[in-house]
Motif scaffolding. Structure first.
Motif: not given
Length: 132
Positions: A33-55
């Motif tokens: 499930i993690l491997k499939t979640l890793k490839n979903i674009k929404v999860i990638k965008y959410l990770g981008f927001i949490v790592v860069y935009i939020l701080p």
């Protein structure tokens, strides 16, 4: 609230630890499930927001809201996050360029091997004609 900075940092740190803990539990139980979640674009965008935009947004908001003075620590953190963002964007572009170059080189090597085999046949045919 007297100290908004400590509230914001406590919320961010606790949510990060909670998220990491849940992902660790999921990874141990359900790795597919993690491997499939890793490839979903929404999860990638959410990770981008949490790592860069939020701080970055938090630092800018604290400075604009006058709850925190623009200290060297905040400015350095802001610069480090910005440089990391630019580096990751450039690395993704460089990686895609290298992948395209690899595909082009692979296609050209196949074509060159075909041309080489044809040239070898032509060369052997010319040698046979010269012998006669």
């Amino acid at each position: 609230m007297v100290n908004k900075d400590s509230l914001i940092s406590n919320v961010l740190v606790s949510s990060a630890f909670l998220g990491i803990g849940r992902l660790w539990i999921l990874k141990r139980k359900i790795p597919k499930i993690l491997k499939t979640l890793k490839n979903i674009k929404v999860i990638k965008y959410l990770g981008f927001i949490v790592v860069y935009i939020l701080p970055l947004g938090t630092i800018v908001w604290m400075i604009v809201d006058k709850t925190n003075e623009p200290t060297f620590k905040n400015i350095a953190l802001f610069i480090i996050i910005c440089v990391t963002l630019v580096y990751n964007i450039l690395m993704n572009s460089i990686i895609s360029i290298y992948e395209l170059m690899h595909q082009i080189i692979e296609a050209n090597s196949k074509k060159f091997s075909e041309i080489d085999s044809y040239a070898g046949r032509v060369n052997s045919a010319i040698k046979e004609i010269r012998k006669e």
